[in-house]
Design an enzyme around this catalytic site. Structure first.
Site, PDB file in Angstrom:
ATOM      1  N   GLN A 201       0.853  -1.187   0.000  1.00 35.34           N
ATOM      2  CA  GLN A 201       0.000   0.000   0.000  1.00 35.34           C
ATOM      3  C   GLN A 201       0.888   1.236   0.000  1.00 35.34           C
ATOM      4  O   GLN A 201       1.868   1.298   0.731  1.00 35.34           O
ATOM      5  CB  GLN A 201      -0.879  -0.025   1.260  1.00 35.34           C
ATOM      6  CG  GLN A 201      -1.208   1.326   1.877  1.00 35.34           C
ATOM      7  CD  GLN A 201      -2.177   2.143   1.043  1.00 35.34           C
ATOM      8  OE1 GLN A 201      -2.963   1.587   0.294  1.00 35.34           O
ATOM      9  NE2 GLN A 201      -2.107   3.456   1.149  1.00 35.34           N
ATOM     10  N   THR A 202       0.561   2.234  -0.815  1.00 35.87           N
ATOM     11  CA  THR A 202       1.289   3.495  -0.711  1.00 35.87           C
ATOM     12  C   THR A 202       0.430   4.661  -1.157  1.00 35.87           C
ATOM     13  O   THR A 202      -0.454   4.505  -2.002  1.00 35.87           O
ATOM     14  CB  THR A 202       2.594   3.472  -1.523  1.00 35.87           C
ATOM     15  OG1 THR A 202       3.260   4.727  -1.376  1.00 35.87           O
ATOM     16  CG2 THR A 202       2.340   3.207  -2.997  1.00 35.87           C
ATOM     17  N   ARG A 203       0.694   5.829  -0.557  1.00 30.61           N
ATOM     18  CA  ARG A 203       0.083   7.060  -1.039  1.00 30.61           C
ATOM     19  C   ARG A 203       1.183   8.071  -1.330  1.00 30.61           C
ATOM     20  O   ARG A 203       0.931   9.258  -1.440  1.00 30.61           O
ATOM     21  CB  ARG A 203      -0.905   7.607  -0.004  1.00 30.61           C
ATOM     22  CG  ARG A 203      -0.274   8.043   1.302  1.00 30.61           C
ATOM     23  CD  ARG A 203      -1.280   8.764   2.181  1.00 30.61           C
ATOM     24  NE  ARG A 203      -0.668   9.559   3.210  1.00 30.61           N
ATOM     25  CZ  ARG A 203      -0.349   9.131   4.428  1.00 30.61           C
ATOM     26  NH1 ARG A 203      -0.558   7.884   4.765  1.00 30.61           N
ATOM     27  NH2 ARG A 203       0.188   9.958   5.311  1.00 30.61           N
ATOM     28  N   HIS A 207      10.688   5.743  -2.682  1.00 32.56           N
ATOM     29  CA  HIS A 207      12.130   5.983  -2.658  1.00 32.56           C
ATOM     30  C   HIS A 207      12.841   4.660  -2.377  1.00 32.56           C
ATOM     31  O   HIS A 207      12.216   3.616  -2.270  1.00 32.56           O
ATOM     32  CB  HIS A 207      12.458   7.059  -1.619  1.00 32.56           C
ATOM     33  CG  HIS A 207      11.839   8.395  -1.944  1.00 32.56           C
ATOM     34  ND1 HIS A 207      12.210   9.122  -3.049  1.00 32.56           N
ATOM     35  CD2 HIS A 207      10.838   9.095  -1.349  1.00 32.56           C
ATOM     36  CE1 HIS A 207      11.488  10.240  -3.103  1.00 32.56           C
ATOM     37  NE2 HIS A 207      10.636  10.241  -2.083  1.00 32.56           N
ATOM     38  N   HIS A 210      11.541   2.140   0.485  1.00 37.73           N
ATOM     39  CA  HIS A 210      10.357   1.310   0.240  1.00 37.73           C
ATOM     40  C   HIS A 210      10.589   0.308  -0.880  1.00 37.73           C
ATOM     41  O   HIS A 210      10.038  -0.788  -0.860  1.00 37.73           O
ATOM     42  CB  HIS A 210       9.132   2.190  -0.012  1.00 37.73           C
ATOM     43  CG  HIS A 210       8.572   2.776   1.252  1.00 37.73           C
ATOM     44  ND1 HIS A 210       7.940   3.992   1.294  1.00 37.73           N
ATOM     45  CD2 HIS A 210       8.587   2.310   2.523  1.00 37.73           C
ATOM     46  CE1 HIS A 210       7.573   4.242   2.552  1.00 37.73           C
ATOM     47  NE2 HIS A 210       7.960   3.228   3.304  1.00 37.73           N
ATOM     48  N   GLY A 295       4.532  -1.301   7.282  1.00 38.08           N
ATOM     49  CA  GLY A 295       5.719  -0.579   7.733  1.00 38.08           C
ATOM     50  C   GLY A 295       5.464   0.087   9.068  1.00 38.08           C
ATOM     51  O   GLY A 295       4.446  -0.153   9.718  1.00 38.08           O
ATOM     52  N   ARG A 296       6.406   0.946   9.469  1.00 40.25           N
ATOM     53  CA  ARG A 296       6.177   1.704  10.696  1.00 40.25           C
ATOM     54  C   ARG A 296       5.152   2.788  10.403  1.00 40.25           C
ATOM     55  O   ARG A 296       5.142   3.360   9.323  1.00 40.25           O
ATOM     56  CB  ARG A 296       7.492   2.335  11.158  1.00 40.25           C
ATOM     57  CG  ARG A 296       8.506   1.283  11.441  1.00 40.25           C
ATOM     58  CD  ARG A 296       9.669   1.694  12.301  1.00 40.25           C
ATOM     59  NE  ARG A 296       9.963   3.098  12.382  1.00 40.25           N
ATOM     60  CZ  ARG A 296      10.927   3.594  13.172  1.00 40.25           C
ATOM     61  NH1 ARG A 296      11.631   2.770  13.911  1.00 40.25           N
ATOM     62  NH2 ARG A 296      11.179   4.875  13.209  1.00 40.25           N
ATOM     63  N   ASP A 297       4.268   3.033  11.350  1.00 38.91           N
ATOM     64  CA  ASP A 297       3.270   4.099  11.231  1.00 38.91           C
ATOM     65  C   ASP A 297       2.432   4.006   9.951  1.00 38.91           C
ATOM     66  O   ASP A 297       2.162   5.010   9.301  1.00 38.91           O
ATOM     67  CB  ASP A 297       3.970   5.470  11.317  1.00 38.91           C
ATOM     68  CG  ASP A 297       2.999   6.580  11.746  1.00 38.91           C
ATOM     69  OD1 ASP A 297       1.959   6.261  12.357  1.00 38.91           O
ATOM     70  OD2 ASP A 297       3.277   7.759  11.449  1.00 38.91           O
ATOM     71  N   HIS A 298       2.022   2.791   9.609  1.00 44.10           N
ATOM     72  CA  HIS A 298       1.188   2.570   8.421  1.00 44.10           C
ATOM     73  C   HIS A 298      -0.103   3.405   8.522  1.00 44.10           C
ATOM     74  O   HIS A 298      -0.786   3.373   9.533  1.00 44.10           O
ATOM     75  CB  HIS A 298       0.841   1.079   8.319  1.00 44.10           C
ATOM     76  CG  HIS A 298       0.054   0.726   7.086  1.00 44.10           C
ATOM     77  ND1 HIS A 298       0.619   0.046   6.030  1.00 44.10           N
ATOM     78  CD2 HIS A 298      -1.234   0.969   6.735  1.00 44.10           C
ATOM     79  CE1 HIS A 298      -0.303  -0.104   5.077  1.00 44.10           C
ATOM     80  NE2 HIS A 298      -1.434   0.432   5.484  1.00 44.10           N
ATOM     81  N   ALA A 299      -0.422   4.114   7.441  1.00 47.86           N
ATOM     82  CA  ALA A 299      -1.641   4.932   7.367  1.00 47.86           C
ATOM     83  C   ALA A 299      -1.717   5.982   8.472  1.00 47.86           C
ATOM     84  O   ALA A 299      -2.788   6.452   8.826  1.00 47.86           O
ATOM     85  CB  ALA A 299      -2.904   4.063   7.382  1.00 47.86           C
TER      86      ALA A 299
END
Ligand SMILES: [Zn+2]
Length: 393
Positions: A201-203, A207, A210, A295-299
């Site tokens: 998932q990405t918004r 880089h 990721h 990942g860390r702090d997702h969303a």
């Protein structure tokens, strides 16, 4: 509804992939019927949800949730039937809309922009939203500065619940070749012979950090689905077209074509941190992913959530309940001494030899036309971002 085939990677959530889209003469009949019902203009976030419902991304949901499910989700992170679910998917009505159409048997849904009718909702119930409970249950805060809470305050006081039948999907002028439905991503995986697929998932633009995480995950599965969220985001997030150009540049230069694919995730961003991490994972399971990168702090947004909250929440579910396997990652970076990408788990060196830049620093560099170091960002990606930032002024 489509039966689960033995060739599929993983069963959809609840066992059946929902398909609410009527075709051919059924669609024509529905469209005609829709002319006779009261109309409701649906705004961008809920339009995203409608599209997700239509194509089965929110399986097993077949419509906007009723009060029993709404409360159950907020109180227990499960639907009333016991299935794991963390974000209520609701359709808002203002007081005025409630007075106008609250008593109708069925309501026609159309985008507030072009007002071209898309779907019918058979009204099962209308209930009053509990804003405070919903804010706490989804976002863990009632702070009006939180973008999710802000959106919630902008939504109507009432929720219209019921099964949805769609005769036309929302029109998209962009990324058409990337707008695969869950049935289509599943078919694409089967065609490539992928049995184990990891979803990302990405918004944001991607880089090196990721890219590294995705490729670490890909080492243990058959395929990678980069699944950028393309519904509504915060105004200060990088616009979708710029992001897509970055993904394309990365894919053409650095990703194996037979092992990685891009597809669009039509959801709107909630910024609900842990609750959204679970929801994102369930949705990707519906798209056929067996694994999901967390990942860390997702969303996350601001400092509303703890660094590892979105990873720890997976432990609150029974083994097998979610089905999809979360893969937890640390922040990663290039280490000059290791001469490679790594994370605090794999690199023993200090920050002085790690190429780490804050988001603020990166934005500053890009805005002034300066490329971040190649250890941080692929030059092709940096060029696209610099050009976009300078064009935006
Ligand atoms: Zn190192």
């Amino acid at each position: 509804m489509t039966a689960v085939s033995e060739f599929e990677t993983i069963a959809p959530h609840g066992g059946t992939l929902v398909d609410l889209v009527a075709t051919g003469s059924d669609a024509e009949a529905l469209a005609q019927e829709a002319e006779h019902h009261p109309k409701l203009d649906v705004r961008d976030r809920e339009l995203s949800d409608l599209e997700m419902l239509a194509v089965g991304a929110l399986s097993p949901l077949t419509g906007f949730v009723g009060e029993k499910d709404y409360l159950s989700i907020l109180e227990t992170m499960h639907l009333a039937n016991g299935l794991a679910w963390t974000i209520p998917v609701t359709l808002s009505l203002s007081d005025e809309e409630m007075k106008r159409i609250g008593g109708a048997e069925a309501v026609t849904l159309r985008p507030s922009e072009d007002r071209l009718a898309l779907a019918l909702i058979e009204v099962a119930e209308v209930f009053r939203r509990d804003r405070e409970k919903e804010a706490l249950g989804v976002f863990g805060t009632t702070d009006a500065e939180h973008p999710g809470v802000q959106a919630l305050h902008g939504a109507g006081d009432w929720c219209l619940a019921g099964a949805v039948r769609v005769f036309r999907l929302p029109e998209h002028g962009d990324f058409r070749q990337y707008r695969l439905t869950p049935a289509e991503t599943r078919a694409a995986f089967a065609e490539r012979g992928w049995k184990r697929v990891v979803g990302f998932q990405t918004r944001n633009p991607i880089h090196r950090a990721h890219e590294y995480i995705q490729k670490c995950a890909l080492e243990i599965v058959d395929g990678l689905l980069v699944h950028p969220l393309m519904g509504a985001t915060k105004a200060d997030d990088v616009p979708p077209d710029v992001r897509m150009r970055c993904y394309e540049a990365l894919f053409s230069g650095y990703y194996p074509k037979d092992r990685a694919m891009i597809s669009v995730f039509p959801a709107a961003m909630r910024y609900a941190g842990p609750k959204e991490a679970i929801w994102h994972a369930i949705c990707r399971k519906n798209y056929g992913c067996t694994h999901f990168i967390v990942g860390r702090d997702h969303a996350g947004v601001g400092d509303y959530y703890g660094t590892y909250d979105a990873q720890r929440i997976f432990e609150e579910f029974e083994p097998g309940e979610l089905g999809i396997t979360p893969l937890m990652f640390e922040h990663s970076f290039y280490c000059l001494t290791c001469e490679g990408m790594g994370s605090p788990k794999t690199c023993p060196h200090g920050d002085d030899v790690r190429v780490i830049l804050s988001g603020t620093k990166v934005r500053e560099m890009l805005r002034s036309g300066e490329k971040p170091p190649i250890e941080f960002s692929r030059p092709e990606v940096a060029e696209i971002l610099i050009e976009a930032m300078q064009a935006a002024g």
